[in-house]
Design a protein around this motif. Sequence first.
Motif, mmCIF file in Angstrom:
data_model
loop_
_atom_site.group_PDB
_atom_site.id
_atom_site.type_symbol
_atom_site.label_atom_id
_atom_site.label_comp_id
_atom_site.label_asym_id
_atom_site.label_seq_id
_atom_site.Cartn_x
_atom_site.Cartn_y
_atom_site.Cartn_z
ATOM 1 N N HIS A 86 -2.683 3.142 -9.022
ATOM 2 C CA HIS A 86 -2.226 3.285 -7.640
ATOM 3 C C HIS A 86 -2.913 4.463 -6.945
ATOM 4 O O HIS A 86 -3.198 4.399 -5.751
ATOM 5 N N HIS A 121 1.395 6.959 5.722
ATOM 6 C CA HIS A 121 0.109 7.454 5.216
ATOM 7 C C HIS A 121 -0.302 8.722 5.929
ATOM 8 O O HIS A 121 -0.067 8.876 7.120
ATOM 9 N N SER A 147 1.173 9.772 0.543
ATOM 10 C CA SER A 147 1.889 8.539 0.836
ATOM 11 C C SER A 147 3.377 8.775 0.636
ATOM 12 O O SER A 147 3.796 9.539 -0.242
ATOM 13 N N SER A 182 7.054 6.392 0.878
ATOM 14 C CA SER A 182 7.649 5.088 1.202
ATOM 15 C C SER A 182 9.154 5.165 1.163
ATOM 16 O O SER A 182 9.725 5.921 0.380
ATOM 17 N N CYS A 226 -1.214 -4.608 -15.152
ATOM 18 C CA CYS A 226 -0.483 -3.862 -14.116
ATOM 19 C C CYS A 226 1.007 -4.123 -14.231
ATOM 20 O O CYS A 226 1.832 -3.230 -14.078
ATOM 21 N N TYR A 246 11.770 0.851 -6.829
ATOM 22 C CA TYR A 246 12.090 1.128 -5.427
ATOM 23 C C TYR A 246 13.471 0.603 -5.056
ATOM 24 O O TYR A 246 14.047 1.003 -4.051
HETATM 25 C C1 BLA Z 1 2.777 1.148 -5.529
HETATM 26 N N1 BLA Z 1 1.585 -0.063 -3.706
HETATM 27 C C2 BLA Z 1 2.551 0.785 -4.175
HETATM 28 C C3 BLA Z 1 3.338 1.274 -3.088
HETATM 29 C C4 BLA Z 1 2.818 0.703 -1.957
HETATM 30 C C5 BLA Z 1 1.708 -0.087 -2.348
HETATM 31 C C6 BLA Z 1 3.384 0.912 -0.546
HETATM 32 C C7 BLA Z 1 4.517 2.205 -3.150
HETATM 33 C C8 BLA Z 1 4.111 3.610 -3.430
HETATM 34 C C9 BLA Z 1 3.538 4.308 -2.237
HETATM 35 O O1 BLA Z 1 4.256 4.581 -1.282
HETATM 36 O O2 BLA Z 1 2.324 4.624 -2.246
HETATM 37 C C10 BLA Z 1 0.840 -0.863 -1.548
HETATM 38 N N2 BLA Z 1 0.634 0.504 0.460
HETATM 39 C C11 BLA Z 1 0.607 -0.667 -0.191
HETATM 40 C C12 BLA Z 1 0.296 -1.694 0.717
HETATM 41 C C13 BLA Z 1 0.185 -1.123 1.939
HETATM 42 C C14 BLA Z 1 0.396 0.271 1.771
HETATM 43 C C15 BLA Z 1 0.151 -3.127 0.401
HETATM 44 O O3 BLA Z 1 0.382 1.101 2.671
HETATM 45 C C16 BLA Z 1 -0.131 -1.844 3.168
HETATM 46 C C17 BLA Z 1 -0.230 -1.281 4.333
HETATM 47 N N3 BLA Z 1 -1.945 -1.747 -7.027
HETATM 48 C C18 BLA Z 1 -2.956 -2.663 -6.970
HETATM 49 C C19 BLA Z 1 -3.125 -3.245 -8.263
HETATM 50 C C20 BLA Z 1 -2.185 -2.669 -9.064
HETATM 51 C C21 BLA Z 1 -1.429 -1.715 -8.284
HETATM 52 C C22 BLA Z 1 -4.130 -4.308 -8.606
HETATM 53 O O4 BLA Z 1 -3.620 -2.963 -5.995
HETATM 54 C C23 BLA Z 1 -2.011 -2.970 -10.478
HETATM 55 C C24 BLA Z 1 -1.966 -2.075 -11.405
HETATM 56 C C25 BLA Z 1 -0.386 -0.905 -8.787
HETATM 57 N N4 BLA Z 1 0.989 -0.100 -6.798
HETATM 58 C C26 BLA Z 1 0.636 -0.159 -8.103
HETATM 59 C C27 BLA Z 1 1.518 0.679 -8.868
HETATM 60 C C28 BLA Z 1 2.412 1.255 -7.964
HETATM 61 C C29 BLA Z 1 2.057 0.757 -6.666
HETATM 62 C C30 BLA Z 1 1.471 0.882 -10.356
HETATM 63 C C31 BLA Z 1 3.544 2.188 -8.278
HETATM 64 C C32 BLA Z 1 3.226 3.586 -7.880
HETATM 65 C C33 BLA Z 1 4.359 4.493 -8.276
HETATM 66 O O5 BLA Z 1 5.454 4.444 -7.694
HETATM 67 O O6 BLA Z 1 4.132 5.278 -9.203
#
Ligand code: BLA
Length: 524
Positions: A254, A284, A266, A268, A12, A214
């Motif tokens: 994601h 959300h 979603s 952010s 990741c 971000y």
């Molecule tokens: C991105 N993970 C994100 C983002 C959030 C979260 C907010 C920003 C993008 C978005 O707004 O969707 C997580 N969202 C959360 C959390 C809460 C929430 C914690 O609402 C709590 C309320 N994710 C995983 C694992 C990986 C992973 C194991 O669980 C590993 C590969 C990846 N998360 C991941 C990636 C992004 C991300 C790759 C980037 C997405 C992007 O911008 O393309």
Amino acid sequence: SELSLQGFLAECEREQLHRAQAIQPFGCLLGGPVGDPCIRFVSANAEDWLGQPAEALLGRPLAELLPHFPPKTELADVTATSDAWTQPSPQKRLYPKLATGPGGALDGLLSCNASNWLLELEAALPPALEREAYRLVPHRLYRMPYTEHDWVAQCQYLADELRSATGFERVMIYRFRSDGCGEVISESLAEGLDPYLGLRYPASDIPQIARQLYLSNRHRQIPDVDAPSIPILGNEGAIADLSLSDLRAVSPVHIQYLQNMGVTASLSFSIILPGQLWGLIACHNSVPRNLHLAVRERCAEMAQVFTLSIAGYQSTRRLLEVSESDDDIASLLEALRQAYAGRAFAPEADPDPADHLGPTLGQSLLSLVGADGATLIEGKAIYSFGAAPSSDAVRAIYQWLRENHQEPVFATDALSQHYRPAAVFAAGASGLLAVRVGQSEDKAESAFLWWRPEQPQTVHWAGDPRKSAMFDSQSATLSPRSSFERWIETSSGHSEPWTDADLLRAKKFRSLILRDLNSSLLRG
Ligand code: BLA
């Protein structure tokens, strides 16, 4: 297995999100290397948006496609040299109604970093929404919170205000902790939804590389997790760098994560304090939702203004803390002076009790850092106040400390993790904050030790953080966790942690004691 989980999480962290050669379908993208006026890569959906097939656009000068591009010089800047746009930091600019396509007017977003320029086009803001999109940021967001109550109210106000501005069902202020995990500190909810307020999420839910992106982008929109992504064409020569793209396709991991969470759309907003991603505002929705660029920008402006509240509140707290700690340290020094003056301070000759040192000393010591016990060590003498380990135990700990920790201030909320024998009295003294006041070679060192009792900690996690990803043996693939069921972790052997403010007090106290020792005030 544990190994493959670790491997997956490392994977990741390696995913080059900005090099995804695809976009989400809520707009189209054109781009080229810095200094090149021609379109060198383009998203495959260009015809839907611009009425011309992607292949026909490749190689054409951007100026030819957009003869009416108003800020001619800016276009020239990015297609000739990036300096104006990338120094001191990369930029993005919004141009309302920049072009027209088969579907109507298009808003443009021009960006440029060190490798390439990008022009992204999305449906223009309809006139009916203009009033809302260009409304001023509410005044109340500029208010500086002074008390904790003000602070909580300000967070709630922002979450509520953003929920009404975005129309999303859930808006959360998500704050990063120093260990990289995050916590929902404020939330605004549509009726009937389960609150996530207070829940903690492991650091691996948002990889570092995503956090980096971000920092350069104030918002990130994913209008529909089920929408297929669109490839970028013509990029064989050089990979398109999508770091500044609003349309950038989403990592499959994601997408899966959001689906597991029951989220379809979603959005952010980044909360950035100087050089640091303080948190995100996460929105959300259970059905697709696409906000116009100008609306996203206005919401991002609100998030930006909110950083003033954070910075203001932090500095007010800090100032208050400085003046309070000055007072507390002054009373402690005074109590010490009286204690030392009240008797000939001859530790070796006086095996006896702390009470001799004066009634106020114990209280001043304990309240300096909010401890339940305190010990003063002077050479071979040991004076304890409140709930402290036995003198023998203190002696052993002090010995261990001198042998293993050179630094003059040492703090832990779990002493037994550093010093095994402490496990026996962990309940009474899990937390130790030690300040050593060095003296000349020939003289014994003195030290102040503060103790805090064990305080079972409960953390409410959204799902078991040890299962932050899962292995599917059938497909031999790994995916993000599927369970967000509240999972309560209780840890023992820890005291209430020492805060930065506690440590600052201890360090300040130490430097003042040293000054006093040097000027012999204490030793009379
Ligand atoms: C991105 N993970 C994100 C983002 C959030 C979260 C907010 C920003 C993008 C978005 O707004 O969707 C997580 N969202 C959360 C959390 C809460 C929430 C914690 O609402 C709590 C309320 N994710 C995983 C694992 C990986 C992973 C194991 O669980 C590993 C590969 C990846 N998360 C991941 C990636 C992004 C991300 C790759 C980037 C997405 C992007 O911008 O393309």
